[in-house]
Design a protein around this motif. Structure first.
Motif, PDB file in Angstrom:
ATOM      1  N   ARG A 129       0.859  -1.237   0.094  1.00  0.00           N
ATOM      2  CA  ARG A 129      -0.048  -0.107   0.040  1.00  0.00           C
ATOM      3  C   ARG A 129       0.866   1.279  -0.058  1.00  0.00           C
ATOM      4  O   ARG A 129       0.654   2.050  -0.574  1.00  0.00           O
ATOM      5  N   VAL A 130       2.024   1.114   0.834  1.00  0.00           N
ATOM      6  CA  VAL A 130       2.419   2.525   0.836  1.00  0.00           C
ATOM      7  C   VAL A 130       4.387   1.945   0.549  1.00  0.00           C
ATOM      8  O   VAL A 130       4.718   1.119   1.214  1.00  0.00           O
ATOM      9  N   ILE A 131       4.824   2.680  -0.389  1.00  0.00           N
ATOM     10  CA  ILE A 131       6.301   2.510  -0.714  1.00  0.00           C
ATOM     11  C   ILE A 131       7.086   3.580  -0.203  1.00  0.00           C
ATOM     12  O   ILE A 131       6.913   4.784  -0.574  1.00  0.00           O
ATOM     13  N   ASP A 132       8.221   3.195   0.548  1.00  0.00           N
ATOM     14  CA  ASP A 132       9.056   4.113   1.066  1.00  0.00           C
ATOM     15  C   ASP A 132      10.388   3.721   0.060  1.00  0.00           C
ATOM     16  O   ASP A 132      11.227   3.238   0.560  1.00  0.00           O
ATOM     17  N   ALA A 133      10.542   4.738  -0.675  1.00  0.00           N
ATOM     18  CA  ALA A 133      11.823   4.764  -1.466  1.00  0.00           C
ATOM     19  C   ALA A 133      12.951   5.244  -1.004  1.00  0.00           C
ATOM     20  O   ALA A 133      14.104   5.316  -1.613  1.00  0.00           O
ATOM     21  N   SER A 134      12.866   5.875   0.262  1.00  0.00           N
ATOM     22  CA  SER A 134      13.966   6.551   0.843  1.00  0.00           C
ATOM     23  C   SER A 134      14.674   5.532   1.632  1.00  0.00           C
ATOM     24  O   SER A 134      15.967   5.927   2.104  1.00  0.00           O
ATOM     25  N   SER A 135      14.304   4.493   1.984  1.00  0.00           N
ATOM     26  CA  SER A 135      15.025   3.579   2.811  1.00  0.00           C
ATOM     27  C   SER A 135      15.442   2.177   2.208  1.00  0.00           C
ATOM     28  O   SER A 135      14.997   1.763   1.114  1.00  0.00           O
ATOM     29  N   ASP A 136      16.267   1.439   2.984  1.00  0.00           N
ATOM     30  CA  ASP A 136      16.593   0.106   2.498  1.00  0.00           C
ATOM     31  C   ASP A 136      15.204  -0.723   2.810  1.00  0.00           C
ATOM     32  O   ASP A 136      14.307  -0.523   3.103  1.00  0.00           O
ATOM     33  N   MET A 137      15.430  -2.177   2.226  1.00  0.00           N
ATOM     34  CA  MET A 137      14.458  -3.114   2.509  1.00  0.00           C
ATOM     35  C   MET A 137      13.884  -2.785   3.901  1.00  0.00           C
ATOM     36  O   MET A 137      14.519  -3.171   4.952  1.00  0.00           O
ATOM     37  N   GLN A 138      12.285  -2.996   3.991  1.00  0.00           N
ATOM     38  CA  GLN A 138      11.908  -2.980   5.275  1.00  0.00           C
ATOM     39  C   GLN A 138      11.324  -4.200   5.827  1.00  0.00           C
ATOM     40  O   GLN A 138      11.028  -5.024   4.784  1.00  0.00           O
ATOM     41  N   VAL A 139      11.728  -4.710   6.822  1.00  0.00           N
ATOM     42  CA  VAL A 139      11.416  -5.862   7.469  1.00  0.00           C
ATOM     43  C   VAL A 139      10.172  -5.902   8.056  1.00  0.00           C
ATOM     44  O   VAL A 139      10.002  -4.788   8.930  1.00  0.00           O
ATOM     45  N   TYR A 140       9.212  -6.757   7.767  1.00  0.00           N
ATOM     46  CA  TYR A 140       7.899  -6.953   8.358  1.00  0.00           C
ATOM     47  C   TYR A 140       7.894  -8.053   9.227  1.00  0.00           C
ATOM     48  O   TYR A 140       8.776  -9.084   9.021  1.00  0.00           O
ATOM     49  N   TYR A 141       7.005  -8.100  10.314  1.00  0.00           N
ATOM     50  CA  TYR A 141       7.003  -9.308  11.180  1.00  0.00           C
ATOM     51  C   TYR A 141       5.615  -9.364  11.717  1.00  0.00           C
ATOM     52  O   TYR A 141       4.521  -8.593  11.685  1.00  0.00           O
TER      53      TYR A 141
END
Length: 281
Positions: A129-141
């Motif tokens: 839904r939301v893409i943060d192009a300013s950071s590395d790969m986001q880890v979800y848990y």
């Protein structure tokens, strides 16, 4: 689920944490598990026989040389020096049998005395839904620590809880009913008619494994990332690094001889097949 222990091996009580993939887009979970097994120099302790998993056989996945040591569809590994066990899955589950597979896996893990299961998997970036192009790969848990899937310890690592997890949602609650032995039809979970974005997540293999292990009373954590089809080796490195953080040590403490302690598995050399015959040009 039946299993055959490798001659001279056994499941060790000194490896209470078990890491396994949940098959999904890009095979990131499987790649990360192979990377961890190779770098930790884990030894194979058993071949697993599960009727809901399609059979397959291939050459030795870890090397350093392909000597004809067969790799099968489901295998268990352990690294006693790191206190961690692994299950590697190399072929998909038969359509319509995911819940049965998840329940059998949870029973097996409980029977061999593991008390924390870490499931690695990937999510379709097209569903994000939301893409943060300013950071590395986001880890979800997701964690069984709290009913809503949250865990303060994972938040400290900079990870984000999968917001789409809602145990009261129809498809998630249906999945819980199935793994707990309810009278629901498994087709209700696999039915894609009028599927919403929340339904997508509950339909994935990691969701069935998470629900089954949680219902069994096991501590279970899902470590997830978004990706697309293609070369997903970078994502597998990042997911493996995330697991090292979860376990409390960095990849440099592994026995690997590659960059930052990683040992790239032999099987990765043939992911995309051999190079083209240059004589045709």
């Amino acid at each position: 689920m039946e299993f055959a222990v490798v001659k001279g091996a056994s499941f060790s009580p000194s490896c209470p944490t078990l890491i396994m993939p949940a098959l999904s887009i890009g095979n990131v979970g499987q790649l990360a598990v192979d990377l961890l097994i190779s770098s930790a120099r884990a030894r194979r302790v058993a071949y697993l026989d599960e009727p809901s998993v399609l059979p397959c056989a291939g050459n030795d996945a870890f090397g350093p040389d392909a000597v004809g040591d067969l790799a099968l569809a489901l295998e268990a590994y352990e690294s006693t020096s790191h206190g961690v066990a692994f299950i590697q899955q190399r072929s998909p589950v038969i359509t319509g049998m995911m819940v049965s597979f998840a329940k059998n896996v949870a029973d097996f893990i409980s029977n061999i005395g593991k008390d924390h299961i870490v499931i690695l998997s990937s999510l379709d970036s097209g569903k994000r839904r939301v893409i943060d192009a300013s950071s590395d790969m986001q880890v979800y848990y997701l964690s069984s620590c709290n009913e809503d899937g949250s865990d303060p310890e994972y938040e400290k690592l900079g990870w984000k809880k999968l917001e789409e997890y809602d145990p009261s949602h129809k498809r998630w609650s249906c999945l819980t009913g199935l793994v707990e032995g309810g009278d629901f039809s498994e087709d209700m979970v696999n039915d894609t008619d009028e599927m919403t974005i929340n339904d997508y997540y509950a339909s994935l293999p990691f969701a069935a494994l998470f629900s089954a292990c949680k219902a069994k009373g096991l501590k279970v954590s899902c470590v997830l990332c978004y990706c697309s089809e293609g070369d997903n080796m970078p994502e597998s490195f990042q997911l493996a690094e995330a697991v090292c953080k979860l376990l409390g040590h960095g990849p440099e403490k592994l026995h690997g001889n590659g960059s930052n302690g990683w040992t790239v598995p032999l099987s990765w050399k043939s992911i995309y097949g051999p190079p083209p015959d240059m004589s045709i040009f």
